[in-house]
Motif scaffolding. Structure first.
Motif, PDB file in Angstrom:
ATOM      1  N   LYS A   1       0.829  -1.196   0.000  1.00 18.31           N
ATOM      2  CA  LYS A   1       0.000   0.000   0.000  1.00 18.31           C
ATOM      3  C   LYS A   1       0.872   1.257   0.000  1.00 18.31           C
ATOM      4  O   LYS A   1       1.986   1.260   0.513  1.00 18.31           O
ATOM      5  CB  LYS A   1      -0.913   0.007   1.224  1.00 18.31           C
ATOM      6  CG  LYS A   1      -1.952  -1.112   1.189  1.00 18.31           C
ATOM      7  CD  LYS A   1      -2.918  -0.987   2.346  1.00 18.31           C
ATOM      8  CE  LYS A   1      -3.978  -2.072   2.257  1.00 18.31           C
ATOM      9  NZ  LYS A   1      -4.954  -1.969   3.354  1.00 18.31           N
ATOM     10  N   SER A 116     -10.232  -8.975  12.370  1.00 20.11           N
ATOM     11  CA  SER A 116      -8.982  -9.300  11.694  1.00 20.11           C
ATOM     12  C   SER A 116      -8.831 -10.810  11.551  1.00 20.11           C
ATOM     13  O   SER A 116      -8.938 -11.555  12.526  1.00 20.11           O
ATOM     14  CB  SER A 116      -7.792  -8.739  12.482  1.00 20.11           C
ATOM     15  OG  SER A 116      -6.573  -9.013  11.835  1.00 20.11           O
ATOM     16  N   ASP A 292     -12.363  -2.617   2.138  1.00 20.95           N
ATOM     17  CA  ASP A 292     -11.366  -1.699   2.708  1.00 20.95           C
ATOM     18  C   ASP A 292     -11.660  -0.242   2.368  1.00 20.95           C
ATOM     19  O   ASP A 292     -11.351   0.663   3.160  1.00 20.95           O
ATOM     20  CB  ASP A 292      -9.966  -2.072   2.206  1.00 20.95           C
ATOM     21  CG  ASP A 292      -9.456  -3.362   2.832  1.00 20.95           C
ATOM     22  OD1 ASP A 292     -10.028  -3.779   3.855  1.00 20.95           O
ATOM     23  OD2 ASP A 292      -8.499  -3.951   2.304  1.00 20.95           O
ATOM     24  N   ASN A 296     -11.635   2.569   5.225  1.00 16.79           N
ATOM     25  CA  ASN A 296     -10.662   3.661   5.145  1.00 16.79           C
ATOM     26  C   ASN A 296     -11.340   5.018   5.097  1.00 16.79           C
ATOM     27  O   ASN A 296     -10.752   6.037   5.469  1.00 16.79           O
ATOM     28  CB  ASN A 296      -9.771   3.480   3.914  1.00 16.79           C
ATOM     29  CG  ASN A 296      -8.853   2.284   4.032  1.00 16.79           C
ATOM     30  OD1 ASN A 296      -8.533   1.835   5.140  1.00 16.79           O
ATOM     31  ND2 ASN A 296      -8.429   1.732   2.907  1.00 16.79           N
ATOM     32  N   LEU A 303      -5.843   3.679  11.732  1.00 18.82           N
ATOM     33  CA  LEU A 303      -5.171   2.508  12.276  1.00 18.82           C
ATOM     34  C   LEU A 303      -3.718   2.837  12.605  1.00 18.82           C
ATOM     35  O   LEU A 303      -3.077   3.624  11.918  1.00 18.82           O
ATOM     36  CB  LEU A 303      -5.197   1.360  11.267  1.00 18.82           C
ATOM     37  CG  LEU A 303      -6.556   0.746  10.905  1.00 18.82           C
ATOM     38  CD1 LEU A 303      -6.365  -0.273   9.787  1.00 18.82           C
ATOM     39  CD2 LEU A 303      -7.209   0.109  12.108  1.00 18.82           C
ATOM     40  N   SER A 305       0.266   1.526  12.883  1.00 20.75           N
ATOM     41  CA  SER A 305       1.054   0.638  12.026  1.00 20.75           C
ATOM     42  C   SER A 305       0.941  -0.803  12.512  1.00 20.75           C
ATOM     43  O   SER A 305       0.901  -1.745  11.715  1.00 20.75           O
ATOM     44  CB  SER A 305       2.524   1.078  12.012  1.00 20.75           C
ATOM     45  OG  SER A 305       3.068   1.085  13.330  1.00 20.75           O
ATOM     46  N   THR A 308      -2.494  -2.078  11.274  1.00 19.63           N
ATOM     47  CA  THR A 308      -2.466  -2.281   9.824  1.00 19.63           C
ATOM     48  C   THR A 308      -1.730  -3.569   9.478  1.00 19.63           C
ATOM     49  O   THR A 308      -2.184  -4.370   8.651  1.00 19.63           O
ATOM     50  CB  THR A 308      -1.778  -1.086   9.131  1.00 19.63           C
ATOM     51  OG1 THR A 308      -2.506   0.116   9.421  1.00 19.63           O
ATOM     52  CG2 THR A 308      -1.739  -1.282   7.620  1.00 19.63           C
ATOM     53  N   THR A 309      -0.582  -3.789  10.114  1.00 19.69           N
ATOM     54  CA  THR A 309       0.207  -5.005   9.880  1.00 19.69           C
ATOM     55  C   THR A 309      -0.578  -6.247  10.261  1.00 19.69           C
ATOM     56  O   THR A 309      -0.527  -7.269   9.569  1.00 19.69           O
ATOM     57  CB  THR A 309       1.519  -4.945  10.679  1.00 19.69           C
ATOM     58  OG1 THR A 309       2.276  -3.803  10.267  1.00 19.69           O
ATOM     59  CG2 THR A 309       2.350  -6.201  10.465  1.00 19.69           C
ATOM     60  N   TYR A 311      -3.882  -6.697  10.244  1.00 21.50           N
ATOM     61  CA  TYR A 311      -4.907  -6.970   9.229  1.00 21.50           C
ATOM     62  C   TYR A 311      -4.283  -7.645   8.000  1.00 21.50           C
ATOM     63  O   TYR A 311      -4.823  -8.619   7.475  1.00 21.50           O
ATOM     64  CB  TYR A 311      -5.595  -5.673   8.804  1.00 21.50           C
ATOM     65  CG  TYR A 311      -6.784  -5.292   9.660  1.00 21.50           C
ATOM     66  CD1 TYR A 311      -7.803  -6.209   9.927  1.00 21.50           C
ATOM     67  CD2 TYR A 311      -6.914  -4.001  10.189  1.00 21.50           C
ATOM     68  CE1 TYR A 311      -8.900  -5.856  10.707  1.00 21.50           C
ATOM     69  CE2 TYR A 311      -8.005  -3.647  10.967  1.00 21.50           C
ATOM     70  CZ  TYR A 311      -8.996  -4.573  11.215  1.00 21.50           C
ATOM     71  OH  TYR A 311     -10.079  -4.227  11.991  1.00 21.50           O
TER      72      TYR A 311
END
Length: 389
Positions: A1, A116, A292, A296, A303, A305, A308-309, A311
């Motif tokens: 991303k 998740s 998503d 978003n 989120l 980091s 995010t990782t 997910y």
């Protein structure tokens, strides 16, 4: 991303300490708290009925998870934790619309739910679990915790004035330190911020221990609330809340955070008679199928980091576990036929196509009674699964 650069400007908060005449019999914090207690019924009534948009996020982490507990192997989470046996066990989000009337009438419509690593899951985060009201005498946890502005609060707390500051609307806010008189009671420590003219709550930042609420697994719980001012209705309403905790037992150390955001408040004078029914929570169709792009766009709190990782990692793991190659390999082990299966029973599964055939052997279906003697039976069944329905 694509990486996103987020620029944040911190607003300076200036505390003003007016000229103070030291008088041990006249604590300015006590007078502010007395006025907050005196006016809390009126302030509470202003938010007695409301509708609002609601967002919540919950996360549970584990740290240094032992490999065994009381001699039993602990390998349920090996796929989601790292080499130090630490990581996120659970992460979820909820978006809903809430209708509420004090003291405890609530209706919630879940518009979106995300877990998740589970594209068919429903989050257990809901608005009822976020209903902590400091205008009430007690906050409900494992035991009732005394509010710092309860009717009898002075029996449990001492207070210290730590200055004041002004909001952008030029409203003066008083910062009061909360000090328990006895640490062994169900009380909290921290700060409460009181608006100077209406004595409404502006913010709360408090914590307490598991010992204080008789929960031996809990180490510390921290609760923070922030209120926003609506200049039209002249109401201070809770707009954000966070609940942080860390707990541990038998070598398992868990920490977590729940984040709650309320927005788009409306304060009707009354609700229709049939507004509240036996239905407390309902899910909109396809609430757990939002993509998503939706998430978003709608998240009021970005989120981290770490989240995010998680997910990305768990979505990849889920895709692997849904693949035909993976499921066929699992079935190959489970579907092995053994000679004793003729008597015990046998199951053959096709996990990828979500069906199974089950044979019930005679050994486990044999009984005896004095009239008929021995009775035995065998059976055959077929199952087809559809999680969406």
């Amino acid at each position: 991303k694509t990486p996103v650069v987020l620029e944040i400007v911190m607003v300076e908060e200036n505390f003003i300490l007016n000229e103070v005449v030291i008088n041990p019999k006249d604590n300015p914090a006590n007078e502010i708290i007395r006025n907050a207690i005196k006016n809390k019924k009126e302030n509470s009534a202003k938010t007695a009925r409301y509708t609002a948009d609601f967002y919540s996020r919950g996360i549970f982490r584990v740290k240094n998870l032992p490999k065994t507990i009381l001699g039993q192997k602990l390998d349920f989470f090996d796929e989601v934790i790292d080499s130090t046996r630490s990581g996120i066990l659970y992460l979820s989000e909820t978006v809903s619309k809430v209708t509420f009337q004090k003291p405890d009438k609530m209706k919630e419509e879940i518009l979106a739910s995300k877990v998740s690593g589970n594209d068919n899951g429903f989050s257990f985060n809901d608005a009822s679990s976020a209903n902590f009201d400091f205008y009430e005498n007690y906050l409900e946890f494992d035991t009732n915790v005394v509010s710092p502005i309860a009717d009898n609060a002075f029996n449990y707390y001492k207070y210290q004035f730590e200055g004041s500051f002004f909001t952008e609307n030029r409203q003066q806010i008083n910062k009061i330190k909360i000090i328990p008189r006895r640490e062994t009671e169900p009380v909290m420590s921290g700060y409460i911020y009181i608006v100077d003219d209406t004595y409404a709550i502006y913010a709360v930042d408090v914590s307490f221990t598991g010992k204080q609420i008789q929960n031996p697994a809990l180490n510390t719980l921290t609760l923070k609330q922030n209120f926003s001012y609506n200049s039209t209705s002249r109401i201070w309403a809770k707009n954000t809340q966070t609940l942080d905790f860390d707990a541990g037992m038998l070598g398992v150390n868990i920490s977590g955070r729940f984040t709650y955001v309320f927005s788009n408040f409306a304060f009707p004078e009354k609700f229709e008679k049939k507004t509240f029914t036996a239905e407390v929570i309902r899910f909109e169709e396809n609430a757990n199928k939002k993509d998503d792009v939706f998430w978003n766009t709608i998240r009021p709190v970005p989120l981290t980091s770490e989240e995010t990782t998680d997910y990305i990692k768990k979505d990849a793991l889920q895709e692997k576990k849904k693949s035909k190659v993976y499921l066929d390999s699992i079935d190959a082990k489970k579907n092995k036929f053994r000679l004793m299966d003729v008597l015990n029973g046998y199951s053959y599964s096709n996990s990828y196509k979500k069906w199974s055939i089950n044979y019930n052997g005679p050994l486990l279906n044999t009984s005896f009674n004095t009239v008929q003697g021995y009775n035995t039976s065998i059976g055959l069944s077929y199952f087809k699964r559809n999680e969406d329905k």
